[in-house]
Design an enzyme around this catalytic site. Sequence first.
Site, PDB file in Angstrom:
ATOM      1  N   LYS A   1      -6.890  -2.276  -5.122  1.00  0.00           N
ATOM      2  CA  LYS A   1      -5.455  -2.169  -4.767  1.00  0.00           C
ATOM      3  C   LYS A   1      -4.995  -3.471  -4.110  1.00  0.00           C
ATOM      4  CE  LYS A   1      -1.832   0.014  -2.110  1.00  0.00           C
ATOM      5  NZ  LYS A   1      -1.289   1.021  -1.212  1.00  0.00           N
TER       6      LYS A   1
ATOM      7  N   HIS B   1       1.569  -5.482  -4.178  1.00  0.00           N
ATOM      8  CA  HIS B   1       2.662  -6.240  -3.569  1.00  0.00           C
ATOM      9  C   HIS B   1       2.242  -6.760  -2.184  1.00  0.00           C
ATOM     10  CE1 HIS B   1       2.541  -2.063  -2.615  1.00  0.00           C
ATOM     11  NE2 HIS B   1       3.500  -2.095  -1.723  1.00  0.00           N
TER      12      HIS B   1
ATOM     13  N   ASP C   1       8.022  -5.063   5.511  1.00  0.00           N
ATOM     14  CA  ASP C   1       8.910  -4.014   5.005  1.00  0.00           C
ATOM     15  C   ASP C   1       8.700  -3.952   3.507  1.00  0.00           C
ATOM     16  OD1 ASP C   1      10.856  -2.013   5.943  1.00  0.00           O
ATOM     17  OD2 ASP C   1      12.079  -2.897   4.371  1.00  0.00           O
TER      18      ASP C   1
ATOM     19  N   ASP D   1       1.569   5.880  -4.146  1.00  0.00           N
ATOM     20  CA  ASP D   1       0.449   5.391  -4.973  1.00  0.00           C
ATOM     21  C   ASP D   1       0.023   6.358  -6.093  1.00  0.00           C
ATOM     22  OD1 ASP D   1       0.312   2.950  -3.756  1.00  0.00           O
ATOM     23  OD2 ASP D   1      -1.370   3.450  -2.448  1.00  0.00           O
TER      24      ASP D   1
END
Length: 197
Positions: free
Chosen positions: A170, A175, A68, A150
């Site tokens: 990326k 994250h 999530d 993005d």
Amino acid sequence: MLKIVLGTQNPHKIHEMNLIAKPFNIEFVMTQGDFNPEETGDTFEQNAYIKAEAAYKLGGGELFLADDSGLCVDFLDGAPGIKSARYADTTEHRIEKLLETMKDAKNRNAHFECHLVLLDKEGGVLHKTKGVCRGKIAFEKKGEGGFGYDPVFILDKLNKTMAELSEDEKNLHSHRGKALVDMLIWIKYKYGTSLSI
Ligand code: ITT
């Protein structure tokens, strides 16, 4: 190759995660059957657990993982946060709404957050990880890569939007990349170098 069932409906997540997992000899596979859990949690972690549990209930493997994630904007007191996917009806509208809301904002600081929850074959929690990527909200879209927010998220480290990066770049900074590498290292040491369970 160790296969892990990934509880997601987002094909971009599975694509990114499989690129990261390949050197670990791990492959993520989609859930079999109807995967559509309601994300009723108050935190990223709770929603990741809800999705991992829904994947476990559908079966099809021995390990079940869910992600999530979302964009947290300082000017918006952390919104859209856990509601990032529901901020407006399409990706284009979500970006338009964010840029419009932020048009006069001086403080453009924001971060992406990703929480992963791994369950075992009995549905018990094995491990959780979290990754954060800091940046700023741009004034306009730039770049064609990635997905979601993005094109309007400028990474502090590189001064480029996430959408201007290659897939590998990326994954190196994101994250999701950080949370997933921590998770993969944990799995590797938990199950040994052969990674067979
Ligand atoms: P699943 O719940 O099925 O995994 P989802 O896209 O709905 O898919 P989330 O509930 O975790 O996933 O919402 C995450 C949203 O946050 C996603 O739809 C994007 O809008 C945003 N997001 C998360 N990671 C992102 C990334 O790497 N780049 C851009 N936007 C991202």
